[in-house]
Design a protein around this motif. Structure first.
Motif, PDB file in Angstrom:
ATOM      1  N   ARG A 381       0.963  -1.274  -0.189  1.00 11.37           N
ATOM      2  CA  ARG A 381      -0.072  -0.035   0.045  1.00 11.37           C
ATOM      3  C   ARG A 381       0.818   1.380   0.048  1.00 11.37           C
ATOM      4  O   ARG A 381       0.665   2.304  -0.669  1.00 11.37           O
ATOM      5  N   LEU A 382       1.906   1.235   0.760  1.00 12.34           N
ATOM      6  CA  LEU A 382       2.704   2.352   0.894  1.00 12.34           C
ATOM      7  C   LEU A 382       3.460   2.525  -0.534  1.00 12.34           C
ATOM      8  O   LEU A 382       3.748   3.835  -1.118  1.00 12.34           O
ATOM      9  N   ALA A 383       3.776   1.542  -1.173  1.00 14.95           N
ATOM     10  CA  ALA A 383       4.462   1.686  -2.629  1.00 14.95           C
ATOM     11  C   ALA A 383       3.584   2.251  -3.556  1.00 14.95           C
ATOM     12  O   ALA A 383       4.160   2.862  -4.505  1.00 14.95           O
ATOM     13  N   ARG A 384       2.430   2.119  -3.272  1.00 10.45           N
ATOM     14  CA  ARG A 384       1.441   2.669  -4.383  1.00 10.45           C
ATOM     15  C   ARG A 384       0.834   3.936  -4.056  1.00 10.45           C
ATOM     16  O   ARG A 384      -0.181   4.713  -4.526  1.00 10.45           O
ATOM     17  N   GLY A 385       1.311   4.501  -2.727  1.00 13.56           N
ATOM     18  CA  GLY A 385       1.092   5.865  -2.299  1.00 13.56           C
ATOM     19  C   GLY A 385      -0.359   5.920  -1.658  1.00 13.56           C
ATOM     20  O   GLY A 385      -0.869   7.020  -1.566  1.00 13.56           O
ATOM     21  N   ALA A 386      -0.562   4.669  -0.942  1.00 13.98           N
ATOM     22  CA  ALA A 386      -2.010   4.651  -0.373  1.00 13.98           C
ATOM     23  C   ALA A 386      -1.499   4.554   1.170  1.00 13.98           C
ATOM     24  O   ALA A 386      -0.715   3.937   1.530  1.00 13.98           O
ATOM     25  N   GLU A 387      -2.458   4.756   1.935  1.00 19.23           N
ATOM     26  CA  GLU A 387      -2.548   4.607   3.441  1.00 19.23           C
ATOM     27  C   GLU A 387      -2.924   3.254   3.997  1.00 19.23           C
ATOM     28  O   GLU A 387      -4.038   2.943   3.813  1.00 19.23           O
ATOM     29  N   PRO A 388      -2.068   2.668   4.340  1.00 20.19           N
ATOM     30  CA  PRO A 388      -2.491   1.098   4.965  1.00 20.19           C
ATOM     31  C   PRO A 388      -3.115   1.446   6.367  1.00 20.19           C
ATOM     32  O   PRO A 388      -2.672   0.919   7.424  1.00 20.19           O
ATOM     33  N   ARG A 389      -4.321   2.113   6.348  1.00 18.66           N
ATOM     34  CA  ARG A 389      -4.858   2.392   7.425  1.00 18.66           C
ATOM     35  C   ARG A 389      -5.381   1.362   8.504  1.00 18.66           C
ATOM     36  O   ARG A 389      -4.979   1.183   9.938  1.00 18.66           O
ATOM     37  N   TRP A 390      -5.886   0.278   7.880  1.00 19.72           N
ATOM     38  CA  TRP A 390      -6.506  -0.793   8.736  1.00 19.72           C
ATOM     39  C   TRP A 390      -5.359  -1.665   9.223  1.00 19.72           C
ATOM     40  O   TRP A 390      -5.461  -2.282  10.198  1.00 19.72           O
ATOM     41  N   ALA A 391      -4.442  -2.072   7.965  1.00 21.88           N
ATOM     42  CA  ALA A 391      -3.406  -2.981   8.336  1.00 21.88           C
ATOM     43  C   ALA A 391      -2.450  -2.383   9.743  1.00 21.88           C
ATOM     44  O   ALA A 391      -2.218  -3.129  10.103  1.00 21.88           O
ATOM     45  N   ALA A 392      -2.226  -1.348   9.544  1.00 17.47           N
ATOM     46  CA  ALA A 392      -1.663  -0.267  10.640  1.00 17.47           C
ATOM     47  C   ALA A 392      -2.418  -0.570  11.999  1.00 17.47           C
ATOM     48  O   ALA A 392      -1.619  -0.873  13.067  1.00 17.47           O
ATOM     49  N   LEU A 393      -3.711  -0.554  12.007  1.00 17.29           N
ATOM     50  CA  LEU A 393      -4.321  -0.725  13.110  1.00 17.29           C
ATOM     51  C   LEU A 393      -4.065  -2.173  13.781  1.00 17.29           C
ATOM     52  O   LEU A 393      -3.853  -2.204  15.155  1.00 17.29           O
ATOM     53  N   GLY A 394      -3.947  -3.174  13.052  1.00 16.45           N
ATOM     54  CA  GLY A 394      -3.716  -4.433  13.597  1.00 16.45           C
ATOM     55  C   GLY A 394      -2.017  -4.495  14.124  1.00 16.45           C
ATOM     56  O   GLY A 394      -2.194  -5.205  15.162  1.00 16.45           O
ATOM     57  N   VAL A 395      -1.204  -3.779  13.422  1.00 19.05           N
ATOM     58  CA  VAL A 395       0.015  -3.944  13.821  1.00 19.05           C
ATOM     59  C   VAL A 395       0.078  -3.147  15.258  1.00 19.05           C
ATOM     60  O   VAL A 395       0.828  -3.393  16.052  1.00 19.05           O
ATOM     61  N   ALA A 396      -0.495  -2.009  15.330  1.00 19.51           N
ATOM     62  CA  ALA A 396      -0.720  -0.989  16.473  1.00 19.51           C
ATOM     63  C   ALA A 396      -1.278  -1.800  17.719  1.00 19.51           C
ATOM     64  O   ALA A 396      -0.688  -1.908  18.680  1.00 19.51           O
ATOM     65  N   ALA A 397      -2.420  -2.612  17.314  1.00 18.42           N
ATOM     66  CA  ALA A 397      -2.727  -3.368  18.449  1.00 18.42           C
ATOM     67  C   ALA A 397      -2.047  -4.535  18.924  1.00 18.42           C
ATOM     68  O   ALA A 397      -1.890  -4.889  20.013  1.00 18.42           O
TER      69      ALA A 397
END
Length: 481
Positions: A381-397
């Motif tokens: 997602r980052l490579a495409r310039g998109a925000e990996p919002r929900w995947a990042a929530l999983g890592v933060a959890a």
């Protein structure tokens, strides 16, 4: 009466083994004879119907499985549940269950043509960020120093060494764990073990005689409970202390690269292909990724099982958004697969109340699981310039679970992870937690300022408001289009 060959006459005919003991010969050795193998690959192998491929199960940590299955003539039942519907069958493909020393001897048997493994991701004792064997691991170092091997790779190498000495011929070794490119990874770990042990001759023999195909496995198999065993016994009419409960769904995709023959697994529904990668990517990023997302958020919220998590509307909505907006755009669907339908069925499988898959089990071993599941989605997602919002929530959890060590209500959360001692940071502010833990998941990740900011924000919210309130607010902030 306890399940055994003699007791099969009391079992309903439709539930009896499809591959009987008469003429069954050991042609396959499986390392790690746990619940998943017995409810998945063993079922496929029995359904393939070739008596030349009876399965010798090898215990890896204790003899509990052997002690459980031995008195039952290595028979056990698989109970499939979907809501109120249940069906059961007895599996008879196991020829024996042995300890690791005997397992090494069995690998050297010329009649054995396939070796499979389910030892969990941490069982390979590798660095998930590099794919390299952790030579500094005390157990790996002790194996390399010459003691009787205790690690999975060490025991496999010992078995291949014995096979070479016996001139037993070619063999195939197949990992059936949730690993990216499991065949290549395992081949590399075996090669590295041989080089570190200065066994170049053995490595050359392996290069000429051993195939390492990859595979993708999919079936939800929670740890069996007393209630599962009681239900199985009622349906069978005999007591089965080794009964397993699982879902009706199962899938096995196998790379067509074998050195000495194999069971006709395709006759049992397996898919044999030239390239497993598209199936592997789909399953790891969608099923396993959403599993990890719900697992860590769920344990923070004090929930017990994944169906309880999916029953919460806000958590279910976050799961859908992860699948649709983060994971699915990074997956090229395998031939004939409808990703939208796959996502719908996936959430339906997780919602199955009959399985009661513990969230604590799903949330274990994050340093090994997340690099296979959520981090590839984030990178794509980052490579495409998109925000990996929900995947990042999983890592933060995950970061919140392992650093704080307690749920939102203050209940302690035991951390099950090979790196557990390095993860506890109960008093550290969010930015400090992110800076320390992000590098453990991937060496390139700390370089992303966007990812770091996203994780710090999520972690601060989780610490201040708790998982459920954080999810509820996030869903309201960004309504679905």
């Amino acid at each position: 009466m306890r399940l055994s060959r003699r007791a099969l006459a009391a079992v309903p005919e439709a539930a009896r083994p499809r591959l009987g003991p008469a003429g069954l010969r050991t042609g396959l050795v499986h390392l790690g004879i746990g619940a998943f193998h017995r409810a998945h690959q063993a079922v496929y192998t029995e359904d393939a119907g070739d008596p030349a491929f009876g399965v010798c199960g090898v215990t890896m940590r204790s003899m509990a499985a052997a002690e459980l299955l031995g008195p039952q003539d290595h028979l056990y039942s698989v109970l499939e549940r979907d809501g109120e519907h249940a069906s059961i069958r007895v599996i008879g493909v196991l020829t024996e269950v042995v300890g690791p020393e005997t397992g090494i001897i069995r690998i050297a048997d010329p009649a054995v043509r396939v070796i499979t493994m389910t030892v969990t991701e941490p069982g390979y004792r590798h660095d998930p960020a590099t794919g390299r064997l952790r030579a500094s691991d005390p157990e790996v170092a002790a194996d390399l120093a010459g003691r009787p091997p205790l690690t999975a790779v060490g025991r496999l190498v010992a078995g291949l060494r014995a096979r070479r000495a016996a001139d037993a011929g070619p063999v195939t070794v197949m990992s059936c764990d949730n690993l990216v490119g499991g065949g290549r990874l395992l081949a590399g770990l075996v090669a590295e073990h041989c080089r570190l042990g200065r066994e170049e001759d053995l490595l050359a023999w392996i290069g000429s005689n051993v195939a390492f195909p990859s595979s993708m496995v999919d079936r939800i198999v929670p740890a069996a409970t007393a209630a599962d065993r009681a239900a199985a016994s009622r349906l069978l009419g005999v007591a089965d202390r080794a009964a397993l409960a699982t879902e009706p769904f199962r899938q096995w995709v196998i790379e067509d690269s074998f050195a000495a023959g194999r069971p006709p697994w395709e006759q049992a529904g397996a898919v044999v292909v030239g390239d497993v990668a598209p199936y592997e990517t789909m399953k790891l990023r969608l099923l396993n990724g959403v599993h990890s997302l719900l697992g860590h958020l769920g344990v923070l919220a004090g929930l017990g099982t994944v169906d309880e998590a999916v029953a919460r509307p806000d958590l279910a909505e976050v799961a859908r958004r992860y699948l649709e907006y983060d994971a699915a755009p990074t997956v090229g669907p395998p031939p004939g697969v409808d990703l939208a339908a796959y996502r719908v069925r996936l959430l339906s499988r997780l919602a199955n109340p009959a399985l009661r898959h513990p969230l604590a089990q799903i949330a274990a071993d994050g340093t090994h699981k997340l690099p296979q599941r959520l981090l590839p989605v984030i990178r794509a997602r980052l490579a495409r310039g998109a925000e990996p919002r929900w995947a990042a929530l999983g890592v933060a959890a995950w970061m919140r679970c392992v650093s704080a060590g307690h749920a939102d209500d203050g209940a302690p959360l035991p951390v099950t992870d090979p790196a557990a001692e390095r993860l506890r940071m109960p008093q550290a502010p969010p930015a400090q937690v992110v800076d320390r833990l992000l590098g453990l998941l991937g060496r390139d990740l700390p370089d992303s300022g966007e990812l770091r900011a996203l994780l710090v924000d999520w972690l601060a919210r989780l610490a201040a408001d708790g998982a459920l309130a954080t999810v509820r607010a996030a869903v309201c902030e960004q309504p679905r289009p």
